[in-house]
Design an enzyme around this catalytic site. Structure first.
Site, PDB file in Angstrom:
ATOM      1  N   SER A  71       0.803  -1.228   0.000  1.00  0.00           N
ATOM      2  CA  SER A  71       0.000   0.000   0.000  1.00  0.00           C
ATOM      3  C   SER A  71       0.835   1.277   0.000  1.00  0.00           C
ATOM      4  O   SER A  71       0.379   2.317   0.448  1.00  0.00           O
ATOM      5  CB  SER A  71      -0.926   0.018   1.228  1.00  0.00           C
ATOM      6  OG  SER A  71      -0.166   0.048   2.435  1.00  0.00           O
TER       7      SER A  71
ATOM      8  N   HIS B  57      11.807  -4.275   4.103  1.00  0.00           N
ATOM      9  CA  HIS B  57      10.414  -4.617   3.834  1.00  0.00           C
ATOM     10  C   HIS B  57      10.220  -5.243   2.460  1.00  0.00           C
ATOM     11  O   HIS B  57       9.193  -5.857   2.207  1.00  0.00           O
ATOM     12  CB  HIS B  57       9.564  -3.347   3.952  1.00  0.00           C
ATOM     13  CG  HIS B  57       8.087  -3.577   3.903  1.00  0.00           C
ATOM     14  ND1 HIS B  57       7.456  -4.486   4.734  1.00  0.00           N
ATOM     15  CD2 HIS B  57       7.101  -3.033   3.144  1.00  0.00           C
ATOM     16  CE1 HIS B  57       6.154  -4.483   4.481  1.00  0.00           C
ATOM     17  NE2 HIS B  57       5.917  -3.615   3.514  1.00  0.00           N
TER      18      HIS B  57
ATOM     19  N   ASP C 209      13.035  -5.211   8.739  1.00  0.00           N
ATOM     20  CA  ASP C 209      11.848  -4.503   8.241  1.00  0.00           C
ATOM     21  C   ASP C 209      11.474  -3.383   9.211  1.00  0.00           C
ATOM     22  O   ASP C 209      11.197  -3.627  10.383  1.00  0.00           O
ATOM     23  CB  ASP C 209      10.686  -5.500   8.106  1.00  0.00           C
ATOM     24  CG  ASP C 209       9.496  -4.936   7.331  1.00  0.00           C
ATOM     25  OD1 ASP C 209       9.314  -3.713   7.308  1.00  0.00           O
ATOM     26  OD2 ASP C 209       8.748  -5.752   6.756  1.00  0.00           O
TER      27      ASP C 209
ATOM     28  N   SER D  81       2.706  -7.216   2.441  1.00  0.00           N
ATOM     29  CA  SER D  81       2.330  -6.152   3.367  1.00  0.00           C
ATOM     30  C   SER D  81       0.801  -6.031   3.466  1.00  0.00           C
ATOM     31  O   SER D  81       0.126  -6.962   3.907  1.00  0.00           O
ATOM     32  CB  SER D  81       2.991  -4.840   2.910  1.00  0.00           C
ATOM     33  OG  SER D  81       2.911  -3.855   3.892  1.00  0.00           O
ATOM     34  N   PHE D  82       0.243  -4.908   3.027  1.00  0.00           N
ATOM     35  CA  PHE D  82      -1.212  -4.765   2.928  1.00  0.00           C
ATOM     36  C   PHE D  82      -1.806  -5.894   2.087  1.00  0.00           C
ATOM     37  O   PHE D  82      -2.873  -6.438   2.392  1.00  0.00           O
ATOM     38  CB  PHE D  82      -1.516  -3.383   2.328  1.00  0.00           C
ATOM     39  CG  PHE D  82      -2.705  -3.294   1.419  1.00  0.00           C
ATOM     40  CD1 PHE D  82      -3.988  -3.190   1.925  1.00  0.00           C
ATOM     41  CD2 PHE D  82      -2.532  -3.300   0.035  1.00  0.00           C
ATOM     42  CE1 PHE D  82      -5.080  -3.087   1.070  1.00  0.00           C
ATOM     43  CE2 PHE D  82      -3.610  -3.203  -0.809  1.00  0.00           C
ATOM     44  CZ  PHE D  82      -4.900  -3.094  -0.293  1.00  0.00           C
TER      45      PHE D  82
END
Length: 274
Positions: free
Chosen positions: A36, A254, A226, A105-106
């Site tokens: 995101s 990340h 991260d 992630s998202f």
């Protein structure tokens, strides 16, 4: 004629809007769901994997609505229910009965939500630096969601995303910056994660009862360094998901798929073919 941007690929109707998506290779389908960050596209997130996997799998990577070059329609709202529905509509439109699902992630929170809502459509699940559980918002994530467009701010974010800053190339920074200033892009992005941004973390946190119901074989991947999504998230998901395993990359931020591209692809292939 202006050169076509590599981020723009195929277009297909999904509900009320057309989804921009990449579709490469043959074989069992693998659907990649991006994160995101500002200026994100499926291409920016995943393109380094395309040449490594397209000979063995059918790779499908959509721009989720509100991000990238998927159509923005007036009055569109954003939230997990909308993104889950878009993913289902994409499966249906492309005739995909079942796929492996990879979420970053998202996109990891979305992958879990999709697996919970449509378990029969998912074969195996990969969660990379995933959201989906509650945690105190990190400085890194607050900077990502609070981004204001400028080349300097984008360069700063890429350093937050990476452990080895040589991966935060000027070309990537320029691509992401240009992606963040397309007409309407920042407006949709800034509307998704307003202050207090901790609410955005909670909105993506699944009920632990439902996460425990995920029965799919699940590979969890995280970068040890991260600074956006804490490594503790993945340890929590490892405890919650019955058929889960965890691989942690050292000297990695990340973006595992960008900092350790070949090793990440190898992990996927071993897991999918096992």
């Amino acid at each position: 004629m202006a050169e076509k941007r590599p981020e723009i690929a195929n277009s297909i109707q999904t509900g009320k809007f057309k989804t921009n998506y990449h579709d490469l290779g043959d074989g069992f389908p693998v659907v990649f769901l991006h994160g995101s960050g500002p200026g994100v596209t499926a291409y920016a997130n995943w393109h380094k994997l395309f040449p490594l996997l397209k000979d063995d799998y059918r790779i499908i990577a959509p721009d989720l609505v509100g991000f990238g070059y998927t159509e923005r329609v007036e009055g569109q709202t954003y939230g997990m229910r909308v993104w889950v529905q878009q993913t289902k509509e994409l499966f249906d439109a492309l005739g995909i009965e079942k796929a492996n699902l990879v979420g970053n992630s998202f996109g990891g929170a979305l992958a879990m939500s999709f697996a919970i809502n449509y378990p029969e459509r998912v074969n195996k699940l990969v969660l990379m630096g995933a959201m989906g559980v509650s945690f105190p918002i990190t400085y890194g994530l607050d900077q990502v969601w609070g981004y204001e467009p400028s080349p300097e701010n984008m360069a700063k974010l890429l350093e937050i995303f990476t452990y080895d800053h040589s991966n935060a190339t000027p070309e990537l920074a320029e691509s992401r910056y240009q992606g963040s200033i397309q007409p309407g892009f920042q407006e949709s992005f800034s509307s998704m994660f307003p202050k207090p941004r901790q609410d955005g973390v909670e909105d993506m946190a699944g009920d632990q009862h439902y996460i425990r119901d995920i029965q799919h074989e699940t590979l969890i991947i995280h970068g040890r360094e991260d600074r956006v999504i804490p490594l503790s998230n993945s340890y929590e998901l490892l405890q919650l998901i019955p058929n889960a395993e965890l691989h942690v990359f050292g000297k990695c931020g990340h973006w595992t798929q960008i900092e350790h591209t070949q090793d990440f692809a190898n992990q996927l292939q071993i897991f999918f073919e096992r």
